[in-house]
Design a protein around this motif. Structure first.
Motif, PDB file in Angstrom:
ATOM      1  N   UNK A 167      -1.146  24.465  85.461  1.00 43.09           N
ATOM      2  CA  UNK A 167      -0.850  25.342  84.306  1.00 43.09           C
ATOM      3  C   UNK A 167      -0.199  24.513  83.007  1.00 43.09           C
ATOM      4  N   UNK A 168      -1.027  24.703  82.051  1.00 42.12           N
ATOM      5  CA  UNK A 168      -0.683  23.753  80.889  1.00 42.12           C
ATOM      6  C   UNK A 168       0.553  24.479  79.856  1.00 42.12           C
ATOM      7  N   UNK A 169       0.933  25.527  80.295  1.00 46.88           N
ATOM      8  CA  UNK A 169       2.084  26.321  79.454  1.00 46.88           C
ATOM      9  C   UNK A 169       3.233  25.302  79.690  1.00 46.88           C
ATOM     10  N   UNK A 170       3.914  24.796  78.429  1.00 49.19           N
ATOM     11  CA  UNK A 170       4.955  23.979  78.736  1.00 49.19           C
ATOM     12  C   UNK A 170       6.072  24.436  79.481  1.00 49.19           C
ATOM     13  N   UNK A 171       6.161  25.836  79.248  1.00 54.34           N
ATOM     14  CA  UNK A 171       7.349  26.348  79.964  1.00 54.34           C
ATOM     15  C   UNK A 171       6.868  26.813  81.474  1.00 54.34           C
ATOM     16  N   UNK A 172       5.747  26.558  81.891  1.00 54.95           N
ATOM     17  CA  UNK A 172       5.358  26.684  83.287  1.00 54.95           C
ATOM     18  C   UNK A 172       6.321  26.011  84.094  1.00 54.95           C
ATOM     19  N   UNK A 173       6.880  26.361  85.162  1.00 54.81           N
ATOM     20  CA  UNK A 173       7.795  25.770  86.266  1.00 54.81           C
ATOM     21  C   UNK A 173       6.956  24.633  87.342  1.00 54.81           C
ATOM     22  N   UNK A 174       7.453  23.746  87.831  1.00 53.82           N
ATOM     23  CA  UNK A 174       6.732  22.898  88.742  1.00 53.82           C
ATOM     24  C   UNK A 174       6.248  23.728  89.887  1.00 53.82           C
ATOM     25  N   UNK A 175       5.545  22.917  90.552  1.00 54.53           N
ATOM     26  CA  UNK A 175       4.993  23.770  91.784  1.00 54.53           C
ATOM     27  C   UNK A 175       6.001  23.429  92.836  1.00 54.53           C
ATOM     28  N   UNK A 176       6.304  24.361  93.723  1.00 55.70           N
ATOM     29  CA  UNK A 176       7.264  24.435  94.675  1.00 55.70           C
ATOM     30  C   UNK A 176       6.808  23.385  95.889  1.00 55.70           C
ATOM     31  N   UNK A 177       7.604  22.559  96.304  1.00 56.17           N
ATOM     32  CA  UNK A 177       7.181  21.741  97.483  1.00 56.17           C
ATOM     33  C   UNK A 177       6.765  22.248  98.681  1.00 56.17           C
ATOM     34  N   UNK A 178       7.134  23.489  99.121  1.00 58.97           N
ATOM     35  CA  UNK A 178       6.239  24.153 100.126  1.00 58.97           C
ATOM     36  C   UNK A 178       5.300  24.395  99.853  1.00 58.97           C
ATOM     37  N   UNK A 179       4.744  25.008  98.657  1.00 57.23           N
ATOM     38  CA  UNK A 179       3.186  25.094  98.286  1.00 57.23           C
ATOM     39  C   UNK A 179       2.374  23.963  98.164  1.00 57.23           C
ATOM     40  N   UNK A 180       2.951  22.957  97.812  1.00 56.22           N
ATOM     41  CA  UNK A 180       2.141  21.679  97.739  1.00 56.22           C
ATOM     42  C   UNK A 180       2.168  21.201  98.915  1.00 56.22           C
ATOM     43  N   UNK A 181       2.851  21.296  99.938  1.00 63.00           N
ATOM     44  CA  UNK A 181       2.547  20.989 101.349  1.00 63.00           C
ATOM     45  C   UNK A 181       1.736  21.852 102.158  1.00 63.00           C
ATOM     46  N   UNK A 182       1.662  23.072 101.780  1.00 66.08           N
ATOM     47  CA  UNK A 182       0.577  23.992 102.604  1.00 66.08           C
ATOM     48  C   UNK A 182      -0.639  23.781 102.009  1.00 66.08           C
ATOM     49  N   UNK A 183      -0.759  23.459 100.604  1.00 64.48           N
ATOM     50  CA  UNK A 183      -2.080  23.079 100.082  1.00 64.48           C
ATOM     51  C   UNK A 183      -2.454  21.743 100.881  1.00 64.48           C
ATOM     52  N   UNK A 184      -1.768  20.829 101.016  1.00 65.86           N
ATOM     53  CA  UNK A 184      -2.400  19.439 101.495  1.00 65.86           C
ATOM     54  C   UNK A 184      -2.613  19.824 103.060  1.00 65.86           C
ATOM     55  N   UNK A 185      -1.840  20.638 103.699  1.00 63.68           N
ATOM     56  CA  UNK A 185      -2.355  20.795 105.046  1.00 63.68           C
ATOM     57  C   UNK A 185      -3.492  21.716 105.529  1.00 63.68           C
ATOM     58  N   UNK A 186      -3.571  22.533 104.387  1.00 66.17           N
ATOM     59  CA  UNK A 186      -4.586  23.512 104.491  1.00 66.17           C
ATOM     60  C   UNK A 186      -6.008  22.747 104.296  1.00 66.17           C
ATOM     61  N   UNK A 187      -5.897  21.792 103.264  1.00 63.24           N
ATOM     62  CA  UNK A 187      -7.142  20.985 103.177  1.00 63.24           C
ATOM     63  C   UNK A 187      -7.293  20.146 104.251  1.00 63.24           C
ATOM     64  N   UNK A 188      -6.688  19.444 104.839  1.00 66.05           N
ATOM     65  CA  UNK A 188      -6.820  18.863 106.043  1.00 66.05           C
ATOM     66  C   UNK A 188      -7.394  19.722 107.012  1.00 66.05           C
ATOM     67  N   UNK A 189      -6.638  20.839 107.308  1.00 67.28           N
ATOM     68  CA  UNK A 189      -7.317  21.699 108.400  1.00 67.28           C
ATOM     69  C   UNK A 189      -8.838  22.156 107.864  1.00 67.28           C
ATOM     70  N   UNK A 190      -8.947  22.330 106.662  1.00 68.07           N
ATOM     71  CA  UNK A 190     -10.381  22.735 106.468  1.00 68.07           C
ATOM     72  C   UNK A 190     -11.662  21.524 106.754  1.00 68.07           C
ATOM     73  N   UNK A 191     -10.983  20.128 106.309  1.00 67.01           N
ATOM     74  CA  UNK A 191     -11.944  19.158 106.509  1.00 67.01           C
ATOM     75  C   UNK A 191     -12.138  18.903 108.032  1.00 67.01           C
ATOM     76  N   UNK A 192     -11.000  19.005 108.894  1.00 69.00           N
ATOM     77  CA  UNK A 192     -11.278  19.131 110.292  1.00 69.00           C
ATOM     78  C   UNK A 192     -12.218  19.992 110.778  1.00 69.00           C
ATOM     79  N   UNK A 193     -12.197  21.282 110.533  1.00 72.49           N
ATOM     80  CA  UNK A 193     -12.984  22.351 111.198  1.00 72.49           C
ATOM     81  C   UNK A 193     -14.601  21.932 110.534  1.00 72.49           C
ATOM     82  N   UNK A 194     -14.454  21.233 109.344  1.00 70.39           N
ATOM     83  CA  UNK A 194     -16.063  21.159 108.667  1.00 70.39           C
ATOM     84  C   UNK A 194     -16.689  19.963 109.515  1.00 70.39           C
ATOM     85  N   UNK A 195     -15.961  19.105 110.046  1.00 70.11           N
ATOM     86  CA  UNK A 195     -16.376  18.098 110.748  1.00 70.11           C
ATOM     87  C   UNK A 195     -16.605  18.468 112.132  1.00 70.11           C
TER      88      UNK A 195
END
Length: 225
Positions: A167-195
């Protein structure tokens, strides 16, 4: 007088018999074949035949050292070949011969397994259909799981648009750590299933080809048109 004459005749007969036995023994010894394992030189001269680097054929009582590794023909005194030595093979040629032998052994083992495992073409086709159906089901399940993961990914990405850096809004908050971790984990799971999906589809294609090959070979072995 008569007794002396008889004795002389008897001694002459004995001497003649002994002489005849000696002649026969010499004749048998001369005509006896060479003992097994004896060198050709024991029975006469041998000649070696080889070809030089220019393609010229040579004969001699020995082969020059520079041609010792090449093909050689050994001839007796009458010119008949009595032995033959193959040329020494290079490492590449020896490896190729070994690979051909392994391939032939594998083909022989495959034929044996085909004949011992199946009694008819229908049995092979039945097993093929069962295996391919199982793989098709696995592909289907993996696809469905990937669709679920994709749905979750779309939702999480939509949520992440509220936070920096998405989000380019200067007032937008930083992404929560939990959400960032979930995105990374989900991306890895998707890659594994695609393989996994890619692997299952490859297995499906390979298995289909292998069964068709087995069916064709089984027909050849059983002389089935």
């Amino acid at each position: 007088m008569a007794a002396a004459s008889l004795e002389d005749r008897f001694l002459k007969n004995v001497a003649w018999i002994l002489c005849l036995c000696g002649l026969l023994a010499c004749g048998l010894a001369a005509g006896a074949p060479a003992s097994k394992g004896s060198s050709p030189t024991n029975n006469g001269r041998v000649l070696y035949k080889w070809v030089d680097k220019d393609g010229v054929t040579h004969y001699g009582d020995h082969v020059p050292p520079e041609y010792a590794s090449q093909e050689q023909h050994i001839l007796n005194a009458r010119g008949y070949e009595i032995n033959h030595l193959d040329a020494q093979k290079s490492a590449e040629q020896a490896a190729a011969d070994e690979q051909r032998k392994l391939d032939a052994d594998q083909r022989q083992l495959r034929d044996k397994n085909l004949l011992n495992t199946y009694a008819s073409v229908q049995e092979i086709e039945r097993l093929r259909d069962q295996r391919l159906t199982l793989l098709a089901d696995q592909v289907k399940v993996t696809n469905q799981f990937l669709e679920t993961l994709n749905g979750r990914m779309k939702k999480m990405r939509a949520d992440s648009m509220r936070y920096r850096p998405y989000n380019n809004d200067p007032k937008a908050p930083s992404m929560p750590d939990q959400l960032a971790e979930d995105l990374v984990r989900l991306s890895a799971d998707m890659h594994t299933q695609e393989q996994n999906l890619k692997q299952k589809r490859s297995e499906e294609a390979t298995m289909s080809i292998q069964f068709e090959s087995d069916i064709d070979r089984f027909k050849e072995l059983k002389h089935i048109q």
